[in-house]
Motif scaffolding. Structure first.
Motif, PDB file in Angstrom:
ATOM      1  N   CYS A  96       0.828  -1.217   0.000  1.00 33.71           N
ATOM      2  CA  CYS A  96       0.000   0.000   0.000  1.00 33.71           C
ATOM      3  C   CYS A  96       0.857   1.259   0.000  1.00 33.71           C
ATOM      4  O   CYS A  96       0.564   2.218  -0.733  1.00 33.71           O
ATOM      5  CB  CYS A  96      -0.941  -0.006   1.204  1.00 33.71           C
ATOM      6  SG  CYS A  96      -2.267  -1.221   1.096  1.00 33.71           S
ATOM      7  N   GLU A  97       1.918   1.274   0.792  1.00 33.76           N
ATOM      8  CA  GLU A  97       2.772   2.463   0.841  1.00 33.76           C
ATOM      9  C   GLU A  97       3.464   2.697  -0.498  1.00 33.76           C
ATOM     10  O   GLU A  97       3.620   3.848  -0.934  1.00 33.76           O
ATOM     11  CB  GLU A  97       3.790   2.320   1.975  1.00 33.76           C
ATOM     12  CG  GLU A  97       3.155   2.438   3.357  1.00 33.76           C
ATOM     13  CD  GLU A  97       4.126   2.217   4.488  1.00 33.76           C
ATOM     14  OE1 GLU A  97       3.718   2.432   5.640  1.00 33.76           O
ATOM     15  OE2 GLU A  97       5.280   1.811   4.235  1.00 33.76           O
ATOM     16  N   MET A 155       0.990   4.225  -2.772  1.00 36.88           N
ATOM     17  CA  MET A 155       0.831   5.647  -2.431  1.00 36.88           C
ATOM     18  C   MET A 155       1.904   6.483  -3.096  1.00 36.88           C
ATOM     19  O   MET A 155       1.621   7.528  -3.693  1.00 36.88           O
ATOM     20  CB  MET A 155       0.903   5.841  -0.910  1.00 36.88           C
ATOM     21  CG  MET A 155      -0.362   5.555  -0.142  1.00 36.88           C
ATOM     22  SD  MET A 155      -0.072   5.758   1.637  1.00 36.88           S
ATOM     23  CE  MET A 155       0.451   7.469   1.722  1.00 36.88           C
ATOM     24  N   ARG A 156       3.149   6.025  -2.986  1.00 36.54           N
ATOM     25  CA  ARG A 156       4.259   6.784  -3.566  1.00 36.54           C
ATOM     26  C   ARG A 156       4.139   6.897  -5.083  1.00 36.54           C
ATOM     27  O   ARG A 156       4.593   7.880  -5.678  1.00 36.54           O
ATOM     28  CB  ARG A 156       5.598   6.144  -3.178  1.00 36.54           C
ATOM     29  CG  ARG A 156       6.008   6.405  -1.741  1.00 36.54           C
ATOM     30  CD  ARG A 156       7.442   5.978  -1.493  1.00 36.54           C
ATOM     31  NE  ARG A 156       7.575   4.531  -1.493  1.00 36.54           N
ATOM     32  CZ  ARG A 156       7.408   3.767  -0.427  1.00 36.54           C
ATOM     33  NH1 ARG A 156       7.081   4.303   0.735  1.00 36.54           N
ATOM     34  NH2 ARG A 156       7.558   2.448  -0.508  1.00 36.54           N
ATOM     35  N   GLY A 184       1.299   7.122  -6.592  1.00 33.41           N
ATOM     36  CA  GLY A 184       0.141   7.933  -6.916  1.00 33.41           C
ATOM     37  C   GLY A 184      -1.136   7.176  -7.229  1.00 33.41           C
ATOM     38  O   GLY A 184      -2.127   7.779  -7.656  1.00 33.41           O
ATOM     39  N   TYR A 185      -1.136   5.862  -6.980  1.00 33.92           N
ATOM     40  CA  TYR A 185      -2.337   5.077  -7.278  1.00 33.92           C
ATOM     41  C   TYR A 185      -3.419   5.263  -6.197  1.00 33.92           C
ATOM     42  O   TYR A 185      -4.610   5.130  -6.484  1.00 33.92           O
ATOM     43  CB  TYR A 185      -1.995   3.593  -7.374  1.00 33.92           C
ATOM     44  CG  TYR A 185      -1.092   3.239  -8.532  1.00 33.92           C
ATOM     45  CD1 TYR A 185      -1.536   3.309  -9.844  1.00 33.92           C
ATOM     46  CD2 TYR A 185       0.223   2.824  -8.306  1.00 33.92           C
ATOM     47  CE1 TYR A 185      -0.703   2.971 -10.914  1.00 33.92           C
ATOM     48  CE2 TYR A 185       1.061   2.487  -9.359  1.00 33.92           C
ATOM     49  CZ  TYR A 185       0.593   2.576 -10.661  1.00 33.92           C
ATOM     50  OH  TYR A 185       1.423   2.251 -11.707  1.00 33.92           O
ATOM     51  N   ILE A 186      -2.998   5.541  -4.980  1.00 35.74           N
ATOM     52  CA  ILE A 186      -3.917   5.723  -3.859  1.00 35.74           C
ATOM     53  C   ILE A 186      -3.408   6.870  -2.993  1.00 35.74           C
ATOM     54  O   ILE A 186      -2.255   7.306  -3.137  1.00 35.74           O
ATOM     55  CB  ILE A 186      -4.027   4.433  -2.996  1.00 35.74           C
ATOM     56  CG1 ILE A 186      -2.631   3.957  -2.553  1.00 35.74           C
ATOM     57  CG2 ILE A 186      -4.774   3.336  -3.759  1.00 35.74           C
ATOM     58  CD1 ILE A 186      -2.641   2.776  -1.620  1.00 35.74           C
ATOM     59  N   SER A 187      -4.255   7.348  -2.094  1.00 37.20           N
ATOM     60  CA  SER A 187      -3.865   8.472  -1.243  1.00 37.20           C
ATOM     61  C   SER A 187      -3.557   8.063   0.195  1.00 37.20           C
ATOM     62  O   SER A 187      -3.068   8.873   0.977  1.00 37.20           O
ATOM     63  CB  SER A 187      -4.974   9.532  -1.235  1.00 37.20           C
ATOM     64  OG  SER A 187      -6.183   8.977  -0.749  1.00 37.20           O
ATOM     65  N   SER A 188      -3.854   6.816   0.552  1.00 40.95           N
ATOM     66  CA  SER A 188      -3.600   6.364   1.926  1.00 40.95           C
ATOM     67  C   SER A 188      -3.521   4.841   1.955  1.00 40.95           C
ATOM     68  O   SER A 188      -4.009   4.148   1.048  1.00 40.95           O
ATOM     69  CB  SER A 188      -4.715   6.825   2.868  1.00 40.95           C
ATOM     70  OG  SER A 188      -5.936   6.164   2.559  1.00 40.95           O
ATOM     71  N   GLU A 215      -6.978   3.427   1.995  1.00 49.65           N
ATOM     72  CA  GLU A 215      -7.576   3.303   0.663  1.00 49.65           C
ATOM     73  C   GLU A 215      -7.038   2.071  -0.061  1.00 49.65           C
ATOM     74  O   GLU A 215      -7.774   1.387  -0.778  1.00 49.65           O
ATOM     75  CB  GLU A 215      -7.300   4.553  -0.169  1.00 49.65           C
ATOM     76  CG  GLU A 215      -7.959   4.513  -1.549  1.00 49.65           C
ATOM     77  CD  GLU A 215      -7.591   5.690  -2.432  1.00 49.65           C
ATOM     78  OE1 GLU A 215      -7.989   5.678  -3.617  1.00 49.65           O
ATOM     79  OE2 GLU A 215      -6.901   6.623  -1.959  1.00 49.65           O
ATOM     80  N   LYS A 225      -9.515  -0.685  -1.445  1.00 53.34           N
ATOM     81  CA  LYS A 225      -9.648  -0.759  -2.903  1.00 53.34           C
ATOM     82  C   LYS A 225      -8.990  -2.000  -3.497  1.00 53.34           C
ATOM     83  O   LYS A 225      -9.518  -2.594  -4.456  1.00 53.34           O
ATOM     84  CB  LYS A 225      -9.027   0.499  -3.511  1.00 53.34           C
ATOM     85  CG  LYS A 225      -9.357   0.734  -4.974  1.00 53.34           C
ATOM     86  CD  LYS A 225      -8.842   2.107  -5.404  1.00 53.34           C
ATOM     87  CE  LYS A 225      -9.174   2.407  -6.860  1.00 53.34           C
ATOM     88  NZ  LYS A 225      -8.679   3.765  -7.255  1.00 53.34           N
TER      89      LYS A 225
END
Length: 279
Positions: free
Chosen positions: A137-138, A141-142, A144-148, A151, A155
């Protein structure tokens, strides 16, 4: 009052503080004792114990083992274990192999669907960590696929989501057997977090007791006062001890602070003294 925190994760599993940094934080907070209880790993224990000896913080060698109970993931804490015990290796090696194979399959699924992610990237980003879904997940995030991270689980990687894969786990009996063979005291972690109705929770505790679990984690960041009181009564009824900890993960769980949890914890050293009697 001398306070303790017996449930702490480091970069040896899915926490963000190194073992030494976790003990340094404990020292700065004035905690008398902590336990490093990484998921299915004892690799951070030696570093933490060296730091504890240097900084005057008692470090209890620990682990949190994932086990299977009726197809649910139930965690068993092990305290006072010998991290070098040969009995640990076959189980932890099996868990590592299972996790590695699962991670490879998850990464391949993402790559197949065009995501910029690979296991090689994750290993470069987290060289000292036991990789798991939070790391995926992190990375997302880096990119740009998710914001947290939240999420990412909702998702992509939460149970029932497109990139979730179930993992095989050892039985509670095997977890207890392994912890005891390594000189440890097995404890049922955060019993209320499994969200069982009371009759089923009682059945879990009775099963745990029958399998050799010696204590319940009654003090926990996300327990209400009523839940803690219920567990204290249950421990007394079944002749079990109690433990307590924050389940601190560093910045990966920002709402949980070491020692105080969600602001509700102040676990006295006497809890650790009583646990020591169960060895």
């Amino acid at each position: 009052m001398n306070c303790i925190d017996l449930h702490i994760h480091t970069t040896a599993s899915d926490g963000t503080d190194s073992p030494r940094a976790a003990v340094e934080k404990a020292a700065s907070l004035g905690l008398a004792a902590v336990s490093i209880t990484d998921h299915d790993s004892v690799s951070g224990v030696p570093e933490a114990m060296r730091a504890g000896a240097e900084l005057g913080v008692e470090v209890v060698p620990g682990i949190e083992v994932s086990s299977d109970y009726r197809d649910n993931n139930v965690h068993i804490l092990g305290y006072f274990i010998d991290p070098a015990a040969p009995e640990l290796r076959p189980v932890l090696d099996w868990v590592k192999t299972e996790r590695d194979e699962r991670n490879e399959k998850i990464a391949a699924m993402f790559e197949r669907d065009g995501f910029d992610i690979s296991l090689a990237q994750l290993r470069e980003e987290y060289p000292d960590s036991v990789l798991g879904r939070p790391h995926f997940c992190e990375h997302l995030m880096r990119k740009g696929y998710i914001s947290s991270v939240k999420e990412g689980f909702e998702k992509y990687l939460g149970e029932g989501k497109p990139y979730y894969l179930p993992k095989r786990r050892i039985s509670i009996a095997k977890a207890v057997e392994t912890i005891v063979a390594a000189g440890g005291v097995p404890v049922l972690a955060h019993p209320m977090q499994y969200h069982y109705p009371e009759p089923e929770l009682i059945e879990l505790i009775e099963t745990a007791k029958a399998l050799g679990i010696r204590a319940l984690e009654a003090y926990y960041s996300e327990f209400s006062a009523e839940q803690t009181a219920w567990l204290l009564r249950a421990a007394e009824k079944y002749g079990m001890g109690v433990s307590g900890g924050s389940d601190y993960h560093g910045t990966r769980k920002t709402h949980i602070s070491m020692g105080t949890g969600c602001g509700n914890l102040a676990i006295p050293y006497s809890v650790l003294e009583e646990l020591k009697k169960l060895r």
